[in-house]
Design a protein around this motif. Structure first.
Motif, PDB file in Angstrom:
ATOM      1  N   ILE A   8     -47.449 -22.327   0.892  1.00  0.00           N
ATOM      2  CA  ILE A   8     -46.822 -21.221   0.120  1.00  0.00           C
ATOM      3  C   ILE A   8     -47.057 -20.009   0.788  1.00  0.00           C
ATOM      4  O   ILE A   8     -48.384 -19.577   0.953  1.00  0.00           O
ATOM      5  CB  ILE A   8     -47.214 -20.960  -1.248  1.00  0.00           C
ATOM      6  N   GLU A   9     -46.291 -19.242   1.470  1.00  0.00           N
ATOM      7  CA  GLU A   9     -46.632 -18.015   2.246  1.00  0.00           C
ATOM      8  C   GLU A   9     -46.612 -16.788   1.495  1.00  0.00           C
ATOM      9  O   GLU A   9     -47.400 -15.791   1.598  1.00  0.00           O
ATOM     10  CB  GLU A   9     -45.435 -17.957   3.372  1.00  0.00           C
ATOM     11  N   VAL A  10     -45.665 -16.498   0.579  1.00  0.00           N
ATOM     12  CA  VAL A  10     -45.400 -15.337  -0.129  1.00  0.00           C
ATOM     13  C   VAL A  10     -45.562 -15.602  -1.916  1.00  0.00           C
ATOM     14  O   VAL A  10     -45.072 -16.622  -2.268  1.00  0.00           O
ATOM     15  CB  VAL A  10     -43.993 -14.645   0.082  1.00  0.00           C
ATOM     16  N   ILE A  11     -46.010 -14.844  -2.635  1.00  0.00           N
ATOM     17  CA  ILE A  11     -46.217 -14.646  -3.879  1.00  0.00           C
ATOM     18  C   ILE A  11     -45.700 -13.432  -4.453  1.00  0.00           C
ATOM     19  O   ILE A  11     -45.706 -12.312  -4.120  1.00  0.00           O
ATOM     20  CB  ILE A  11     -47.555 -14.794  -4.546  1.00  0.00           C
ATOM     21  N   HIS A  12     -44.666 -13.661  -5.653  1.00  0.00           N
ATOM     22  CA  HIS A  12     -44.096 -12.848  -6.215  1.00  0.00           C
ATOM     23  C   HIS A  12     -45.058 -12.734  -7.682  1.00  0.00           C
ATOM     24  O   HIS A  12     -44.999 -13.520  -8.508  1.00  0.00           O
ATOM     25  CB  HIS A  12     -42.845 -12.610  -6.676  1.00  0.00           C
ATOM     26  N   VAL A  13     -45.645 -11.466  -8.053  1.00  0.00           N
ATOM     27  CA  VAL A  13     -46.229 -11.544  -9.266  1.00  0.00           C
ATOM     28  C   VAL A  13     -45.594 -10.707 -10.295  1.00  0.00           C
ATOM     29  O   VAL A  13     -45.245  -9.472 -10.332  1.00  0.00           O
ATOM     30  CB  VAL A  13     -47.843 -10.719  -8.748  1.00  0.00           C
ATOM     31  N   CYS A  14     -45.143 -11.244 -11.297  1.00  0.00           N
ATOM     32  CA  CYS A  14     -44.122 -10.643 -12.372  1.00  0.00           C
ATOM     33  C   CYS A  14     -44.814 -10.840 -13.659  1.00  0.00           C
ATOM     34  O   CYS A  14     -44.013 -11.089 -14.665  1.00  0.00           O
ATOM     35  CB  CYS A  14     -42.914 -11.405 -12.334  1.00  0.00           C
ATOM     36  N   THR A  15     -45.934 -10.558 -13.838  1.00  0.00           N
ATOM     37  CA  THR A  15     -46.623 -10.667 -15.073  1.00  0.00           C
ATOM     38  C   THR A  15     -47.014  -9.444 -15.665  1.00  0.00           C
ATOM     39  O   THR A  15     -46.272  -8.420 -15.146  1.00  0.00           O
ATOM     40  CB  THR A  15     -48.063 -11.368 -14.919  1.00  0.00           C
ATOM     41  N   MET A  46     -33.922 -17.241  11.415  1.00  0.00           N
ATOM     42  CA  MET A  46     -34.939 -16.808  10.899  1.00  0.00           C
ATOM     43  C   MET A  46     -35.687 -18.121  10.134  1.00  0.00           C
ATOM     44  O   MET A  46     -34.866 -18.732   9.404  1.00  0.00           O
ATOM     45  CB  MET A  46     -34.783 -15.559   9.704  1.00  0.00           C
ATOM     46  N   ARG A  47     -37.104 -18.038  10.367  1.00  0.00           N
ATOM     47  CA  ARG A  47     -37.671 -19.422   9.731  1.00  0.00           C
ATOM     48  C   ARG A  47     -37.799 -19.268   8.243  1.00  0.00           C
ATOM     49  O   ARG A  47     -37.492 -18.262   7.517  1.00  0.00           O
ATOM     50  CB  ARG A  47     -39.280 -19.336  10.149  1.00  0.00           C
ATOM     51  N   GLN A  48     -37.888 -20.415   7.679  1.00  0.00           N
ATOM     52  CA  GLN A  48     -38.000 -20.634   6.287  1.00  0.00           C
ATOM     53  C   GLN A  48     -39.268 -20.087   5.629  1.00  0.00           C
ATOM     54  O   GLN A  48     -40.268 -20.313   6.065  1.00  0.00           O
ATOM     55  CB  GLN A  48     -37.808 -22.172   5.742  1.00  0.00           C
ATOM     56  N   VAL A  49     -39.218 -19.420   4.394  1.00  0.00           N
ATOM     57  CA  VAL A  49     -40.496 -18.805   3.871  1.00  0.00           C
ATOM     58  C   VAL A  49     -40.548 -19.341   2.514  1.00  0.00           C
ATOM     59  O   VAL A  49     -39.596 -19.724   1.695  1.00  0.00           O
ATOM     60  CB  VAL A  49     -40.288 -17.278   3.843  1.00  0.00           C
ATOM     61  N   LYS A  50     -41.841 -20.172   2.174  1.00  0.00           N
ATOM     62  CA  LYS A  50     -41.991 -20.740   0.900  1.00  0.00           C
ATOM     63  C   LYS A  50     -42.431 -19.675  -0.100  1.00  0.00           C
ATOM     64  O   LYS A  50     -43.542 -18.966   0.283  1.00  0.00           O
ATOM     65  CB  LYS A  50     -42.595 -21.925   0.880  1.00  0.00           C
ATOM     66  N   VAL A  51     -42.042 -19.491  -1.332  1.00  0.00           N
ATOM     67  CA  VAL A  51     -42.316 -18.615  -2.151  1.00  0.00           C
ATOM     68  C   VAL A  51     -42.718 -19.270  -3.458  1.00  0.00           C
ATOM     69  O   VAL A  51     -42.117 -20.093  -3.813  1.00  0.00           O
ATOM     70  CB  VAL A  51     -41.312 -17.515  -2.562  1.00  0.00           C
ATOM     71  N   GLY A  52     -43.774 -18.583  -4.163  1.00  0.00           N
ATOM     72  CA  GLY A  52     -44.258 -18.844  -5.437  1.00  0.00           C
ATOM     73  C   GLY A  52     -44.078 -17.738  -6.480  1.00  0.00           C
ATOM     74  O   GLY A  52     -44.374 -16.772  -5.896  1.00  0.00           O
ATOM     75  N   ILE A  53     -43.620 -18.051  -7.593  1.00  0.00           N
ATOM     76  CA  ILE A  53     -43.258 -17.056  -8.582  1.00  0.00           C
ATOM     77  C   ILE A  53     -44.302 -17.141  -9.578  1.00  0.00           C
ATOM     78  O   ILE A  53     -44.606 -18.326 -10.332  1.00  0.00           O
ATOM     79  CB  ILE A  53     -42.067 -17.180  -9.320  1.00  0.00           C
ATOM     80  N   ILE A  54     -45.080 -16.043  -9.947  1.00  0.00           N
ATOM     81  CA  ILE A  54     -46.204 -16.070 -11.071  1.00  0.00           C
ATOM     82  C   ILE A  54     -45.880 -15.115 -12.053  1.00  0.00           C
ATOM     83  O   ILE A  54     -45.656 -13.878 -11.874  1.00  0.00           O
ATOM     84  CB  ILE A  54     -47.672 -15.767 -10.346  1.00  0.00           C
ATOM     85  N   GLY A  55     -45.317 -15.713 -13.154  1.00  0.00           N
ATOM     86  CA  GLY A  55     -44.644 -14.932 -14.302  1.00  0.00           C
ATOM     87  C   GLY A  55     -43.179 -15.156 -14.331  1.00  0.00           C
ATOM     88  O   GLY A  55     -42.636 -14.680 -13.445  1.00  0.00           O
ATOM     89  N   CYS A  56     -42.814 -15.769 -15.259  1.00  0.00           N
ATOM     90  CA  CYS A  56     -41.297 -16.268 -15.146  1.00  0.00           C
ATOM     91  C   CYS A  56     -40.455 -15.826 -16.612  1.00  0.00           C
ATOM     92  O   CYS A  56     -39.617 -16.342 -17.107  1.00  0.00           O
ATOM     93  CB  CYS A  56     -41.220 -17.691 -15.191  1.00  0.00           C
ATOM     94  N   GLY A  57     -40.918 -14.314 -16.736  1.00  0.00           N
ATOM     95  CA  GLY A  57     -40.156 -13.554 -17.847  1.00  0.00           C
ATOM     96  C   GLY A  57     -39.102 -12.964 -17.457  1.00  0.00           C
ATOM     97  O   GLY A  57     -38.374 -13.141 -16.338  1.00  0.00           O
ATOM     98  N   GLY A  58     -38.813 -11.807 -18.102  1.00  0.00           N
ATOM     99  CA  GLY A  58     -37.663 -10.906 -17.816  1.00  0.00           C
ATOM    100  C   GLY A  58     -37.463 -10.293 -16.439  1.00  0.00           C
ATOM    101  O   GLY A  58     -36.328 -10.280 -16.017  1.00  0.00           O
ATOM    102  N   ILE A  59     -38.399  -9.613 -15.995  1.00  0.00           N
ATOM    103  CA  ILE A  59     -38.380  -9.105 -14.675  1.00  0.00           C
ATOM    104  C   ILE A  59     -38.144 -10.283 -13.469  1.00  0.00           C
ATOM    105  O   ILE A  59     -37.539 -10.063 -12.544  1.00  0.00           O
ATOM    106  CB  ILE A  59     -39.329  -8.173 -14.276  1.00  0.00           C
TER     107      ILE A  59
END
Length: 360
Positions: A69-76, A1-14
């Motif tokens: 960056i291909e994928v974003i996780h929104v954790c705000t 499986m190819r590599q997927v670059k991810v960005g994290i927005i919101g670096c708190g508890g969840i």
């Protein structure tokens, strides 16, 4: 499986408790960017979970400019879910947004529209779907073993477990208390089992009866009544377009011994099921009532405890696989939107004292 670059927005508890640990276990995922309005949180996340050259931001819009960056996780906090998600989708990213989808139904609809118009994938962090008991029960329902499910209960009841950190008690940031925080999980689970996301009418009531108390016996220490601007419990009755009905109960603080969250009770024409004492399926067979309890945690052999990947780990893995293999995510944005519409309707009904009509 190819590599997927991810960005994290919101670096708190969840993010620290679920998203980043789960993503770190996937060999084909690289967390390359971290954003938080508190720079120290982003720096700490990058050091612990990021690749060596991971970048740190305090402005999420700068992060979104990175075309690798291909994928974003929104954790705000809930207040910013919608506009960050929409901006990410419009910048060519696939988005995993933490639950609830949004503060309002209007914002949720805008998120769905953005996903459709951009063609990018959007899913919401309802990890309880990925528990072993949930997946088993979903197969039972999908196979028609319960028949027509016409009555259900969504359970999200804590006796004294008010989250006292972050912005959980702030109505402006979160949009509500236990209803939007943990009631959302129970409702998503119930609608998913019923394969029914078309609400017609909602009646509900939210209470703030205990929030001014002190010496509370709370699991995470006493809360500050001055900061407590959300409900401490809320209840709703939902009628679906096909006539099915659902009772939703949620609390962070309630004088009851009947507790349990992210659970569902289902009543169908052929059989029923609940999660009160593990997963139980009940019905009548050969003119006798029965109760079945699937052995979901059977060990098999002494040196293997039967423990599989956690619900959060499985959620992350299947989400990344959906991106790489261009498949529909397990949690579809339209399904999450229906949850938000119902939650908003319960709050509105509580304010007005009137039923709220949906789907018209």
């Amino acid at each position: 499986m190819r590599q997927v670059k991810v960005g994290i927005i919101g670096c708190g508890g969840i993010a620290n408790g679920k998203h980043m640990p789960a993503l770190s276990k996937l060999k084909h995922v690289e967390m390359v960017a971290f954003c938080d309005i508190v720079e120290e949180k982003a720096l700490k996340a990058a050091e612990e979970f990021g690749v060596e050259e991971a970048k740190v931001y305090t402005d999420y819009k700068e992060l979104l400019k990175d075309k690798t960056i291909e994928v974003i996780h929104v954790c705000t906090p809930n207040k910013s879910h919608s506009f960050i998600t929409i901006d990410a989708l419009e910048n060519g990213k696939h988005v995993m947004c933490e639950k609830p989808m949004a503060k309002t139904a209007k914002e949720a609809r805008q998120m769905v529209e953005a996903a459709k118009s951009t063609g990018n994938k959007l899913t919401i962090g309802y990890q309880n779907r990925f528990r072993s008991d949930s997946e088993y029960l979903h197969k039972v329902c999908d196979n028609g073993d319960l028949g027509e499910i016409y009555f259900a209960k969504a359970h999200a009841i804590r006796r004294r477990a008010v989250p006292t950190w972050g912005v959980f008690l702030n109505e402006e940031e979160q949009g509500g208390g236990p209803l939007i925080d943990i009631g959302t999980h129970a409702l998503d689970l119930t609608l998913w089992m019923m394969d029914n996301h078309k609400p017609k009418m909602v009646v509900g009531k939210a209470y703030a009866k205990l929030k001014d108390q002190r010496e509370t016996g709370n699991a995470w220490g006493d809360w500050n009544p001055e900061e407590y601007t959300v409900e401490d419990s809320a209840f709703g009755f939902i009628q679906m377009e096909n006539g099915a009905t659902i009772f939703l109960e949620s609390s962070w603080a309630l004088n009851t011994l009947e507790t349990g969250e992210a659970k569902t009770t289902l009543c169908g024409t052929k059989a029923g099921a609940d999660m009160k004492d593990g997963l139980r399926v009940n019905g009548v067979k050969y003119n006798a009532q029965y109760v079945e309890k699937p052995a979901l945690s059977a060990k098999g052999v002494d040196f293997y405890d039967g423990k599989k990947e956690s619900a959060g780990d499985r959620e992350a893995r299947l989400w990344i696989e959906a991106v790489v293999e261009d498949k529909e995510p397990v949690v579809k944005p339209e399904e999450a939107m229906a949850v938000t519409e119902i939650l908003e309707a319960i709050y509105k009904s509580s304010e007005t004292g009137q039923p709220v009509m949906l789907g018209e």
